[in-house]
Design a protein around this motif. Structure first.
Motif, PDB file in Angstrom:
ATOM      1  N   PHE A 143      -8.685   6.529  -2.953  1.00 35.14           N
ATOM      2  CA  PHE A 143      -7.727   5.543  -2.464  1.00 35.14           C
ATOM      3  C   PHE A 143      -7.778   5.471  -0.941  1.00 35.14           C
ATOM      4  CE2 PHE A 143      -3.890   3.202  -3.944  1.00 35.14           C
ATOM      5  CZ  PHE A 143      -3.384   2.798  -2.716  1.00 35.14           C
ATOM      6  N   GLU A 151      -8.973   1.222  -3.218  1.00 37.14           N
ATOM      7  CA  GLU A 151      -7.577   1.485  -3.570  1.00 37.14           C
ATOM      8  C   GLU A 151      -7.307   1.184  -5.043  1.00 37.14           C
ATOM      9  OE1 GLU A 151      -5.737   0.732   0.887  1.00 37.14           O
ATOM     10  OE2 GLU A 151      -6.482  -0.951  -0.310  1.00 37.14           O
ATOM     11  N   ARG A 209       0.842  -1.205   0.000  1.00 37.14           N
ATOM     12  CA  ARG A 209       0.000   0.000   0.000  1.00 37.14           C
ATOM     13  C   ARG A 209       0.876   1.253   0.000  1.00 37.14           C
ATOM     14  NH1 ARG A 209      -2.898  -1.458   3.802  1.00 37.14           N
ATOM     15  NH2 ARG A 209      -4.736  -2.087   2.594  1.00 37.14           N
TER      16      ARG A 209
END
Length: 265
Positions: free
Chosen positions: A205, A144, A62
Motif C-alpha cells: 500500500f 494501494e 487514503r
C-alpha cells in the motif's frame, strides 16, 4: 487542521504508546503477569491510526483506508489475545515466567523497560502508516488497491487460523494433542504467516506514496521476529516441552511457516 510534520506525529504516537504501556506495566505488576503486554502491543496500532486519521495532512480517502485497515487488524488481534490471556490472567505464560526467573530481583524494573521498548517498536513498525498518511496526492494508485486486497485476504486468513486453533483447544478430547486440522494441517504457524502478510500488505500500500519503499522495514522486522526471536522459536520450544513426541511427528509432516504441503525428502 494544523499542519503537523511526520516527526511531530511520530512523537505524539510515541508518547501515547509509552503512557499506555506504563499503565499496562502497573497492571501487570499487580497481577504478576507480563503477558498482558501482548494485548496492548496490538491495541497500540489502532491508537496510532486514530492519531494519524485526526492529525495527518494526507488525502482523506487514503487516510480512511489505511487507518481503517490498521484499526480493524489491530483491534481483531488484540481482542483475540485478550480473550486468550484473560482466561488464565493469574497464570503467567511460560515465556514471560522464564524471563522473570532469569531477571531475578531486577525483574520488575527490567520489565518496565521491556514494556517501553514495546511501545517504541509500535512506532517503528508504523513507518508505513506515517508515509501513507502524509501523502496528499488526491488519487489512489494500483499499489494501494493491491495492498487493500492483500490485507483483506491476510486478515481473513489469520482470523480463520486463530479460530481453528481455538476450536481445537476447546474440545477436551484434544487435550495433549497437536492441532493439525484446517490450515494447521499444512503449516505449524499459519497465524504467524498471515500476520506477516498483513505487514506486507501495508508495504505494498505504501508503494503508492513518496518514499514508500522505506516501508519494507516493517515486514522485514516482523519476519525476523517471527522466525528468529519471539514467534516461532519460543512457540516450538514450548510445544516440544509440553508434548515432545507428538510435536516431533507434527514437525516432520508440516511446513514451519507457509501453509503449503511440505515437500517430501
Amino acid at each position: 487542521m494544523d499542519n503537523y510534520s511526520v516527526w511531530q506525529l511520530a512523537l505524539f504516537s510515541l508518547i501515547a504508546c509509552c503512557v499506555i504501556m506504563a499503565l499496562v506495566w502497573v497492571w501487570s505488576y499487580r497481577i504478576k503477569n507480563a503477558g498482558v503486554v501482548d494485548i496492548f502491543w496490538s491495541y497500540n496500532f489502532p491508537v496510532i491510526a486514530i492519531i494519524l486519521f485526526l492529525l495527518a495532512p494526507g488525502f482523506e480517502l487514503r487516510k480512511q483506508l489505511i487507518c481503517g485497515m490498521v484499526f480493524l487488524a489491530g483491534l481483531r488481534l488484540g481482542t483475540h489475545l485478550a480473550i486468550r490471556i484473560t482466561k488464565h490472567l493469574r497464570e503467567e505464560e511460560p515465556r514471560y515466567a522464564h524471563i522473570r526467573k532469569e531477571w531475578g530481583a531486577n525483574a520488575e524494573p527490567k520489565m518496565f523497560g521491556f514494556f517501553q521498548m514495546q511501545a517504541a517498536s509500535n512506532v517503528l513498525l508504523a513507518i508505513p502508516f506515517f508515509i501513507i498518511a502524509m501523502n496528499t496526492e488526491p488519487q489512489l494508485s494500483v499499489f494501494e488497491y493491491a495492498g487493500l486486497v492483500l490485507w483483506a485476504v491476510s486478515v481473513i486468513g489469520e482470523a480463520v487460523a486463530d479460530k481453528q486453533l481455538a476450536n481445537f483447544k476447546k474440545d477436551t478430547a484434544n487435550k495433549g494433542k497437536v492441532c493439525d486440522t484446517g490450515l494447521w494441517h499444512y503449516s505449524r504457524h499459519p497465524n504467524y504467516f498471515f500476520e506477516w502478510l498483513i505487514w506486507v500488505s501495508y508495504f505494498v500500500f505504501a508503494l503508492g506514496s513518496p518514499y514508500g519503499y522505506l516501508a519494507i522495514v516493517s515486514p522485514a522486522i516482523i519476519l525476523y521476529l517471527l522466525l528468529k526471536v519471539t514467534g516461532i522459536p519460543t512457540s516450538e520450544q514450548q510445544s516440544l516441552r509440553s508434548k515432545p513426541e507428538a510435536y516431533k511427528k507434527y514437525q516432520a509432516t508440516t511446513s514451519v511457516f507457509v501453509p503449503w504441503p511440505k515437500a517430501k525428502t
